[in-house]
Enzyme design. Sequence first.
Site, short mmCIF file in Angstrom:
data_model
loop_
_atom_site.label_atom_id
_atom_site.label_comp_id
_atom_site.label_asym_id
_atom_site.label_seq_id
_atom_site.Cartn_x
_atom_site.Cartn_y
_atom_site.Cartn_z
N HIS D 158 29.20 30.64 37.27
CA HIS D 158 29.09 29.93 38.56
C HIS D 158 30.40 30.01 39.34
O HIS D 158 30.70 29.13 40.15
CB HIS D 158 28.73 28.46 38.36
CG HIS D 158 27.53 28.21 37.50
ND1 HIS D 158 26.29 27.94 38.01
CD2 HIS D 158 27.37 28.23 36.14
CE1 HIS D 158 25.42 27.76 37.02
NE2 HIS D 158 26.05 27.94 35.88
N SER D 279 44.98 46.48 58.92
CA SER D 279 44.23 45.99 60.06
C SER D 279 44.78 46.58 61.35
O SER D 279 45.98 46.78 61.48
CB SER D 279 44.34 44.46 60.10
OG SER D 279 44.10 43.98 61.41
N LYS D 285 47.99 42.54 56.85
CA LYS D 285 46.78 42.71 56.05
C LYS D 285 46.84 43.90 55.09
O LYS D 285 47.34 44.96 55.43
CB LYS D 285 45.55 42.89 56.95
CG LYS D 285 45.16 41.64 57.71
CD LYS D 285 44.88 40.43 56.83
CE LYS D 285 43.64 40.60 56.02
NZ LYS D 285 42.41 40.67 56.79
N GLU D 292 34.81 46.73 49.19
CA GLU D 292 33.83 46.17 50.14
C GLU D 292 32.79 47.20 50.54
O GLU D 292 31.60 46.92 50.64
CB GLU D 292 34.55 45.67 51.40
CG GLU D 292 35.48 44.51 51.16
CD GLU D 292 36.36 44.28 52.39
OE1 GLU D 292 35.89 43.66 53.35
OE2 GLU D 292 37.52 44.77 52.39
#
Lengths: 463, 463, 463, 463
Positions: D158, D279, D285, D292
């Site tokens: 979880h 970025s 970043k 992803e």
Amino acid sequence: MEKKKPWAGRFKKGLHPLVERFTASIEFDKRLFKEDIKGSIAQARMLERAGILTKKERVELERALKEIEKEIETGSLQFGTDTEDIHMAIERRLIEKIGPLGGKLHTGRSRNDQVALDLRLYVKRETLEILHLIRKLQRSLYGVAKDNIDVIMPGYTHLQRAQAVPLAHHLLAYYEMLKRDSQRLKDCLKRVDIMPLGSGALAGTGFDVDRAHGAELLGFSAVTENSMDAVSDRDFVVEFISHCAVVMMHLSRLCEEIVLWTSKEFGFVELDDSFATGSSLMPQKKNPDVAELIRGKTGRVYGNLVAILTVMKALPLTYNRDMQEDKEPLFDTVDTVKGSLSVLAPMLETMKINRETIWEATCGGFLTATDVADYLVLKGVPFREAHHIAGSIVASCIEKGKELTELTLQEWRSFSPLFEEDIKEAVSVEGSVKRRKARGAASIKEVRRQLKRVERELKKDII
Amino acid sequence: MEKKKPWAGRFKKGLHPLVERFTASIEFDKRLFKEDIKGSIAQARMLERAGILTKKERVELERALKEIEKEIETGSLQFGTDTEDIHMAIERRLIEKIGPLGGKLHTGRSRNDQVALDLRLYVKRETLEILHLIRKLQRSLYGVAKDNIDVIMPGYTHLQRAQAVPLAHHLLAYYEMLKRDSQRLKDCLKRVDIMPLGSGALAGTGFDVDRAHGAELLGFSAVTENSMDAVSDRDFVVEFISHCAVVMMHLSRLCEEIVLWTSKEFGFVELDDSFATGSSLMPQKKNPDVAELIRGKTGRVYGNLVAILTVMKALPLTYNRDMQEDKEPLFDTVDTVKGSLSVLAPMLETMKINRETIWEATCGGFLTATDVADYLVLKGVPFREAHHIAGSIVASCIEKGKELTELTLQEWRSFSPLFEEDIKEAVSVEGSVKRRKARGAASIKEVRRQLKRVERELKKDII
Amino acid sequence: MEKKKPWAGRFKKGLHPLVERFTASIEFDKRLFKEDIKGSIAQARMLERAGILTKKERVELERALKEIEKEIETGSLQFGTDTEDIHMAIERRLIEKIGPLGGKLHTGRSRNDQVALDLRLYVKRETLEILHLIRKLQRSLYGVAKDNIDVIMPGYTHLQRAQAVPLAHHLLAYYEMLKRDSQRLKDCLKRVDIMPLGSGALAGTGFDVDRAHGAELLGFSAVTENSMDAVSDRDFVVEFISHCAVVMMHLSRLCEEIVLWTSKEFGFVELDDSFATGSSLMPQKKNPDVAELIRGKTGRVYGNLVAILTVMKALPLTYNRDMQEDKEPLFDTVDTVKGSLSVLAPMLETMKINRETIWEATCGGFLTATDVADYLVLKGVPFREAHHIAGSIVASCIEKGKELTELTLQEWRSFSPLFEEDIKEAVSVEGSVKRRKARGAASIKEVRRQLKRVERELKKDII
Amino acid sequence: MEKKKPWAGRFKKGLHPLVERFTASIEFDKRLFKEDIKGSIAQARMLERAGILTKKERVELERALKEIEKEIETGSLQFGTDTEDIHMAIERRLIEKIGPLGGKLHTGRSRNDQVALDLRLYVKRETLEILHLIRKLQRSLYGVAKDNIDVIMPGYTHLQRAQAVPLAHHLLAYYEMLKRDSQRLKDCLKRVDIMPLGSGALAGTGFDVDRAHGAELLGFSAVTENSMDAVSDRDFVVEFISHCAVVMMHLSRLCEEIVLWTSKEFGFVELDDSFATGSSLMPQKKNPDVAELIRGKTGRVYGNLVAILTVMKALPLTYNRDMQEDKEPLFDTVDTVKGSLSVLAPMLETMKINRETIWEATCGGFLTATDVADYLVLKGVPFREAHHIAGSIVASCIEKGKELTELTLQEWRSFSPLFEEDIKEAVSVEGSVKRRKARGAASIKEVRRQLKRVERELKKDII
């Protein structure tokens, strides 16, 4: 003894028991009994006006139908395994109660237009309920946002800390998503709100009934214009489920965030004990099961959408029995969306925001590096070059183990002589957030303005 | 009064009623009660061997578990709405019956490995049942094929008549599909047949249990090798459902053909009255509802596949509550596939083949045009040229309203001097079918050979 | 030599070539170049108004951007494999052309709001094109319907002949479906037509730009109200694809019917030679490949819908790179829907209606059995009983090999004394069709009325 | 001038340009040119053996085919927009090169069995490549696991910290998933490895060819047994894609974890600069874009699975043009899976494990609470009661802000007199991990044993 099917005239044998069981839909379509009775009452009135039924007959039919509704509500009427579907079940009971007159009700009507009618009534009703539940969840989001208007948190892209944003701004992003969900469902409603009754099996009723009158009785805005389309159209089911799939997609994103935020690593929020569950084995666990389950239930609504799309693919006109498979995906979607919306709202309202932890997170991770670049831009450096300088500063900070706020003016100047004392304010979280002035931007001032708009919207009528 | 959750030690409040209802799975996972009890008995024996339970304790636990199984079977044990799931329901009843000893059973076990075990036992059992039903349907196909070995029908591509083929050949194509379905399910079984018990919540039991012994008791061929994988693996559910989706795809094709063949336009077969239904409105209708419904139910299994795939996407290790959503798609898939296979077999066996109509169809539509080209090839004409000549002959026939069999030798020769008297035999349906000699080709001789192979295969053990 | 990424400031190494290739989107997002340039011009004007750019700078930027657009259009600007995406490609070219000034354009903008803008501009444009193509197909349906207003055909349920209907009525059912498709796409457009530019990476631009002015320049009706939502919202892509999935579902139904109707068994229509293809092997074949292919392409749009829904599931805010996977499903959907609509319209217009064959089919299959029941109803027999009598008559006809029109009055009366001479007119196809008076019903009179409505609607503006 | 279609004999007109474009598959099926030529060479040899071709003819054909292969490889042969597909393109070129002899190759062959053959050859080849890439990724996982055998981390359920586990154990869970993926693909291969050539359009070739010989030439283990099934079977495509969907599901889970672990909040690992991107706006970043993107690409493979399942649903036998839509989902799946596996392996190998951060995380969050319960169980307390006591201890610790390791013996005894000094060792992370003795459990000893097994497995042949 097996009861004869009402359509058995041309058949020499009854159905094979396997077929009886395989084709029966009563187990799930009994959910439509109220819609079916409502539709039958309108049908009776249309037949009366067309002169097929006398007033007396119509009144008797209506009375009996209402009794049956009560019987089903109270559970005194049960449906046996030999019952085909809710429509035949009610007709059979009607004939039991009032004899041959009951057999007049189906005049000029087919199960094809009847089930289309029931489904549309059902989707109308449930859409309204879902719109209310969406509104309720929007209210919860608004409430938490408003109560925490001063909480600044890290905004993320790629799950990497990006820029500081008000928590309220983050939560209102979900408000916007739900607003679009409402709009979509309302747009869909326009296409649901059209009455198919009177389309017969496919060719339109052979009797001279006034369909517009029926629509009025049932609260529909219009009648269908093509009988063949009317009995074979399930667009409204597909569209409704597809909008619900987007609702669930939105909830899955929110729930993903709740799962992240309640993790030890983030620690941004803590769920109320009444909204978390434990482990059968590990005594220390406090799990965000509700959020996980909603996220998981997204799958079933996506699945329902695929199911109904697959069912409808390449079906020739008009009604085909495949279309019986429209109901369970629809019902399951309704239950899932309603259940998820209902449980999410109080969970959000009762969760505890860990302001300390959030603030600490906001202070790390160079959330104001963009502001460094912007600072230089305002001094005339082309953005692309400013971005590059800011990047080098970050790289240097990482190496030295420093945050931007910890750099001295001298250190700043080693990267560019354009830096002045005010760079310190510029790279503070507060300064960063405050500077954003554009509409929809993540400053507290703008968020306050948005909260006011939201407040107004939440007071408007749902439909 | 609400019963306390067995994991409530660290919580200050009970669950919110909405959460109670939203997270409960008892409504559907009660289907696993036999598997759960079987697993618990094995668990007790493993604990006994590990010295955690005495023999006396184990015997008492086992007796009580068997009693509970009976209670559930007979319906004397009912599950309230405050019951979380079947595992907790059985444990609670166990403690009610035998006191604290009942609380020992869960030692070193978590619901995570318990539910993984139950699901695997369930899929094993149901796979076997489905394999039997597939075999049964294969037998029906074989039977109809054999009984109609002399029936020649039009074979179709693009739903256009293409070449004449034995009906038996057409039906045996479905035999082949189902054979692959069986193979796939059996391959899947290898991956189901591995025991997860002893994996605890994720890290493996802390007690020194002999998992191999447990596997033996439960009839598994192996034990899982990684506890974290074991509790978070649902591959076997995805794989099982994906194979079932292919089964349904095959059935949807067969059913599409039955729908076509029972249409007035084709008229190739007629369903037995006990496998067809009528219309509530149109008295003459005899509809192939069963075939349509199976075709439609393909959608729900596709949907179930999407559901489980969506659920599992991007879940971090190990168990997440999302995975509770594995059961309903699985159960629904099992029910759908079993129901569809069961009803299809007797429907095929009882349908009437309209030999006359089929023969007439076979004689129209230039089904032997390819044989014209092949004829020329054997006389040395390159196929591509032969194809072109044959195409022109067909075009000319269409214009004259003639079939190939009606052309005179003179007419043949007007297209190519290579045509001889034997072209007439070559373009007869019988000649065309007979000429095919290759393995797997559509000649009666080859089909007879295939039927013998099929007969042998149908006698083999299913596993 | 590898060109440096514009974001490389903080990095010590360049990208691994595998990563370069894996993450690049230029291969497909170059399709957005016009949108990207349009958006950049608006961005420049917003920056000018905000005082970030001088007028001279803006003019120079704009000129250079327009040159780049030309370069891409004419193919003189090619994109190498080291180009990340269309946005970086254009910016790089810009800097090549006009130096550091090019680096100012990205001020306060992120690829996140830039790509959201481009996609919205793209969907707006393509939605309009699709609306036009839908209208064109509706016109074709209307044309064929009107030209064949006197053709009566069998209407089907369950692919069994049900009742006689005008072919025009059948075709107009598809008109209705397409009308709903248009409505849905227009509803979707409302949600597409909102400008995200100015949302920055997630927090809103740090500069004081006038977003409303930008919206005006770009032809948007509104601006987004929440920057975090704006950059992570792909609802409009999901919604657009889901509506396209319904379009394809409709086309798959129409194409299924064309496949059926062009079969030898139905023989209702014949495709023009220019819309049918042959077989590489069988010389006689004339296949409805276009219809089959459209039917098959339904699968890819359904697949695209599942793809985008899966991508978006459970993504935390805001932008995540997963969202790059929004484009290919979208582009493929646009191409598929446009291609399918474009080819279907002329195929319908050129197909030959076989009136003879259709009429013969209409005369068989007891299409007026419902009229027998209705006849009795008008004589006072409850419909359910009337249905049963009509069923028995059909059963008896089947046994005797007769059609309803062939029964003598005496034979009619053997079933009920209520039958009179006028039953003969009642069971004629013409009589059956004429009797339907309700709105949307399948009589020629009502269809004529509907055709007039359709004619009016086809003259209205598309938006 | 438009080149005539090879099947044009019976047609009076050429294809409409729209149809030409809409139905052409050359754009994507040119990928099969090697398979097509390989198949054609085998076809030539089969025809030679059957006496249709002379040896000389066969040799000439073979030579020309090999030349064409070269021409395509080198790009000297280009395919125009009027080319239907790769099969016709090669045949046309063949006839260009060697005249009428080229027209003999298609004897007894149809594109239907030809394309089935090509696809099977393709899937065989690509399956092997994927198996190699899976092996490579398994090696990476093994390497990282082995190099970090002493790293203990929090195991999660979880997304809440659950129990301490070796990082190696966590990584090997993915090894197991990939092992099952390999098994599934190999099982699928058995069903791919069957030769369809000789099945003709649907009825089997009319010539007496030796199909077993052809299978041998092409390296197939068997020949298909039913010609109608052979040309309409795409099970192997569906099965292959469904197994690939599970591969992507596994990768999406691993990538989700990489995204989590590289977040500032977790901080467990850092990607190498060459596997991360920045970025366009935010200079600080460093984003895990590769992870992803793989996670996102899961959507496209799920979508491809839905696409092919939808295409095949309810298609009557045998070949239908819908089936042309099998290729793009297949090709895209192959590319996606290969690309994802390829890039993931080096990313894992180069990522930096932050041992400090991981250890700190392992020491917080009561990861040994289960050991407290187990401790009591070994002292005779029923587990359910022991679980409850441990839960209370955790609750008390949370209140006091203590970890379990910080409790004094006195504090322990206030919960149960059974606690002795050794509870301190029991609740240490090291003690907890060491105690697990069961097969597959998360102790370092057991993981070492597993690593040895894995090492052996990685040395085995892939097929």
